[in-house]
Write an enzyme that holds these catalytic residues in place. Structure first.
Site, mmCIF file in Angstrom:
data_model
loop_
_atom_site.group_PDB
_atom_site.id
_atom_site.type_symbol
_atom_site.label_atom_id
_atom_site.label_comp_id
_atom_site.label_asym_id
_atom_site.label_seq_id
_atom_site.Cartn_x
_atom_site.Cartn_y
_atom_site.Cartn_z
ATOM 1 N N ARG A 48 10.564 -11.114 -11.189
ATOM 2 C CA ARG A 48 10.635 -11.987 -12.141
ATOM 3 C C ARG A 48 9.491 -12.345 -13.178
ATOM 4 O O ARG A 48 8.720 -11.669 -12.917
ATOM 5 C CB ARG A 48 11.070 -13.328 -11.322
ATOM 6 C CG ARG A 48 12.040 -13.529 -10.596
ATOM 7 C CD ARG A 48 11.807 -14.894 -9.469
ATOM 8 N NE ARG A 48 10.800 -14.896 -9.010
ATOM 9 C CZ ARG A 48 10.428 -15.833 -8.433
ATOM 10 N NH1 ARG A 48 10.931 -16.998 -8.128
ATOM 11 N NH2 ARG A 48 9.055 -16.103 -7.688
ATOM 12 N N HIS A 62 -5.173 14.928 -8.097
ATOM 13 C CA HIS A 62 -5.399 13.374 -8.244
ATOM 14 C C HIS A 62 -4.717 12.889 -9.691
ATOM 15 O O HIS A 62 -4.415 11.586 -9.838
ATOM 16 C CB HIS A 62 -6.978 13.227 -8.618
ATOM 17 C CG HIS A 62 -7.762 13.253 -7.073
ATOM 18 N ND1 HIS A 62 -7.769 12.331 -6.218
ATOM 19 C CD2 HIS A 62 -8.450 14.321 -6.789
ATOM 20 C CE1 HIS A 62 -8.410 12.675 -5.314
ATOM 21 N NE2 HIS A 62 -8.898 13.928 -5.406
ATOM 22 N N ARG A 93 13.795 -5.327 -1.756
ATOM 23 C CA ARG A 93 14.610 -4.589 -3.027
ATOM 24 C C ARG A 93 13.681 -3.864 -3.622
ATOM 25 O O ARG A 93 14.142 -2.671 -4.295
ATOM 26 C CB ARG A 93 14.893 -6.057 -3.982
ATOM 27 C CG ARG A 93 15.745 -5.532 -5.079
ATOM 28 C CD ARG A 93 16.247 -6.722 -5.785
ATOM 29 N NE ARG A 93 15.289 -7.752 -6.163
ATOM 30 C CZ ARG A 93 14.802 -8.881 -5.885
ATOM 31 N NH1 ARG A 93 15.553 -9.327 -4.674
ATOM 32 N NH2 ARG A 93 13.894 -9.676 -6.712
ATOM 33 N N ASN A 98 -2.085 13.058 -3.207
ATOM 34 C CA ASN A 98 -3.325 13.531 -3.986
ATOM 35 C C ASN A 98 -3.645 15.084 -3.672
ATOM 36 O O ASN A 98 -4.132 15.886 -4.609
ATOM 37 C CB ASN A 98 -4.602 12.777 -3.875
ATOM 38 C CG ASN A 98 -4.645 11.757 -4.719
ATOM 39 O OD1 ASN A 98 -3.984 11.486 -5.751
ATOM 40 N ND2 ASN A 98 -5.028 10.421 -4.395
ATOM 41 N N ASP A 147 -2.666 9.467 -9.934
ATOM 42 C CA ASP A 147 -2.643 8.263 -10.854
ATOM 43 C C ASP A 147 -1.513 7.994 -11.386
ATOM 44 O O ASP A 147 -0.790 6.711 -11.613
ATOM 45 C CB ASP A 147 -3.713 8.761 -11.924
ATOM 46 C CG ASP A 147 -5.158 8.767 -11.463
ATOM 47 O OD1 ASP A 147 -5.277 8.355 -10.340
ATOM 48 O OD2 ASP A 147 -6.053 9.265 -12.039
ATOM 49 N N GLU A 197 -4.898 2.311 -3.801
ATOM 50 C CA GLU A 197 -3.525 2.403 -4.054
ATOM 51 C C GLU A 197 -2.968 1.018 -3.664
ATOM 52 O O GLU A 197 -1.738 1.104 -3.083
ATOM 53 C CB GLU A 197 -3.174 3.417 -3.190
ATOM 54 C CG GLU A 197 -3.132 3.609 -1.662
ATOM 55 C CD GLU A 197 -4.439 4.008 -1.109
ATOM 56 O OE1 GLU A 197 -4.626 4.360 -0.001
ATOM 57 O OE2 GLU A 197 -5.455 4.124 -1.971
ATOM 58 N N ASP A 250 0.864 -1.210 -0.102
ATOM 59 C CA ASP A 250 -0.102 0.029 -0.174
ATOM 60 C C ASP A 250 0.941 1.025 0.139
ATOM 61 O O ASP A 250 1.615 1.203 0.643
ATOM 62 C CB ASP A 250 -0.894 -0.022 1.200
ATOM 63 C CG ASP A 250 -1.859 1.110 1.306
ATOM 64 O OD1 ASP A 250 -2.990 0.857 0.712
ATOM 65 O OD2 ASP A 250 -1.568 2.226 1.848
#
Length: 523
Positions: A432, A413, A463, A408, A417, A443, A400
């Site tokens: 991979r 907004h 990572r 935002n 996006d 989100e 998240d």
């Protein structure tokens, strides 16, 4: 000073005392062997004559001793035999050595060596190579031969044989079988490759011919383009499964829309038939009116007085009003039919547009290009079944974006996006090819990691966090650092999607609560 010419003592105590005195006089260390030699000298005990050891006997003794030493390094009961043989060598008890060796042969060689027992002769590298070869044959190679059960079974059998094979003869037999297996696989793969190439060529030819028959705006063109793109590149099982599911979904939804489209076209056809019928009735009514006018003309020509003319005139006016009313009614009906036809045509165009769009967008999120919830459900069904079948780990991560509402509110907004698109792009570039990302809502994104233990899944999320710090999100040339909090969960055996999602969601919430930009493993 004691007399050196005195007779040797006969009493054991005196002999012992004299032995210690001579050890001290001769400056000899008082070891047990030195003491025994001096004692025997004083007591007049003759020294035992050692049996001459020829070079051949000495070499044999060394070989037998080395064999016994190597046996002591083996596990289990074989080490006990090694220690017995070592004691026999040190005491030159060759009868005892022969008995122990005979028992060893009888118990462990003539009756067969227990599986997995080695003699300490193999190095760690040899053991590792043996295990790798066994697993390669029994699992990897056998799994690649589903179309040939005989070859698959032979690969599994060879893998089991490699694991317990000892000795040159056994390894030579395995080498012969492996050479034959490779030869058969080469023949099989050559035939399968030619068949696949022929099928692909026929399939491409069929698609090209079908594509030429379609209009540019045909709803089938999106499906055909997707299949052509699939067979143009390297083909693998996952790509075929994804394409199959997508096409099934498209066919189902398009079938529903085509049914509606068929109904609309049938309605238009019925309206056109009604329109033609009404035109015919207008024509017929107009013909009757003209015929009546011709009759009225004859009656007027032959009228004898004004009264007769007035009667004819009244009938003419009446027929004219009736014809006018029918004409107006027919006009209104034809105008209504025309409006219905236009509305039906508009609806047909909308339905055809939906069909074309559905061919292109089936399981993707339109904003980020990742899978949507429906696509995620399909992938989970496939990967969970594969994990249960192969007994391999399957991990999921729910991430998240941190402070997304603030982003935002600060930048708008549209920037939010674009931030979601940026995150999806970085994730796709880092994961991979077998990993899957889907937009879970708002989100939130869910990442599925097949054949991945939980420790490796956590490292993957860390990572990703580092990659986001290297690749800044740019908003109007301003660098904006975005981070995410994530939960990671290892799927339990036969765990359903709802249970797994609930666990990873709690872990993600915990990561949010403990400082954000963190990764927490679900319980």
């Amino acid at each position: 000073m004691p007399n050196p010419h005195a007779p040797p003592p006969q009493n054991p105590v005196d002999i012992a005392r004299e032995a210690f005195r001579r050890l001290a006089t001769r400056r000899i260390a008082p070891t047990p062997d030195a003491y025994r030699d001096i004692y025997d000298e004083i007591a007049g005990v003759p020294k035992p004559v050692a049996a001459p050891v020829t070079p051949a006997n000495g070499a044999a003794e060394l070989v037998l001793g080395d064999f016994a030493t190597q046996l002591t390094d083996t596990p289990g009961e074989l080490a006990d035999y090694g220690r017995r043989l070592n004691r026999a060598v040190k005491g030159r008890d060759w009868d005892g050595y022969a008995r122990a060796l005979s028992q060893l042969v009888e118990k462990h060689l003539r009756r067969g060596i227990p599986p997995g027992v080695t003699y300490g002769m193999e190095s760690n590298d040899t053991k590792l190579l043996r295990e790798l070869l066994s697993r390669t044959l029994a699992f990897a190679l056998a799994a690649l031969l589903p179309a040939s059960p005989t070859l698959s079974k032979e690969a599994e059998s060879l893998g089991a044989a490699v694991k317990v094979a000892h000795g040159e003869a056994a390894l030579q037999e395995i080498a012969t079988r492996l050479k034959e297996l490779c030869f058969q696989i080469e023949l099989h793969s050559g035939d399968a490759g030619e068949q696949q190439e022929l099928l692909l060529r026929l399939f491409k030819l069929l698609l090209e011919n079908v594509s030429e028959l379609l209009d540019d705006d045909s709803w089938m063109r999106g499906q055909i383009d997707a299949v052509q793109e699939l067979i143009a590149g390297p083909i693998d099982v996952r790509a075929l499964e994804d394409a199959t599911r997508s096409l099934k979904d498209v066919v189902y939804k398009q079938g529903q829309l085509k049914h509606t489209l068929s109904d609309v076209k049938s309605t238009v056809k019925n309206m056109m038939m009604t329109f033609i019928e009404r035109l015919g009735s207008v024509a017929a009514s107009t013909g009757d009116y003209h015929d009546k006018l011709g009759g009225f003309s004859d009656r007027i020509r032959h009228a004898g007085d004004i009264t007769e003319l007035n009667a004819v005139l009244d009938e003419v006016l009446s027929e004219t009003k009736q014809a006018q009313a029918e004409a107006l009614a027919s006009r209104d009906r034809m105008l209504a039919a025309h409006r219905e036809v236009q509305e039906a045509e508009s609806k047909i165009k909308d339905l055809e547009a939906q069909l074309r769009q559905m061919s292109e967008l089936v399981r993707e999120d339109q904003l980020t290009g990742t899978l949507n919830r429906r696509g995620l459900d399909d992938v989970f069904e496939r990967e969970s079944a594969r994990a249960d079948r192969r007994n391999t780990p399957l991990c999921v991560a729910l991430l998240d974006l941190d402070n997304f509402k603030r982003l935002n509110d600060t930048y708008g907004h549209l920037a939010g996006d674009n931030a979601l698109r940026h995150l999806a792009k970085v994730v796709k570039a880092t994961l991979r090819s077998i990993d899957v990302i889907a937009r879970f809502g708002g989100e939130e994104f869910m990442i599925m990691l097949p054949e991945t233990p939980v420790e490796a899944a956590v490292q993957t999320m860390v990572r990703l966090q580092r990659e986001l710090t290297k690749h800044f999100f740019l908003h109007e040339n301003e660098k904006v650092l975005i981070t995410f909090s994530a939960g990671v969960a290892l799927r339990l055996p036969n765990e359903d999607q709802a249970s797994l999602t609930a666990r990873v969601d709690r872990a993600m919430y915990q990561a949010k609560q403990t400082g954000k930009n963190r990764v927490v493993v679900a319980q």
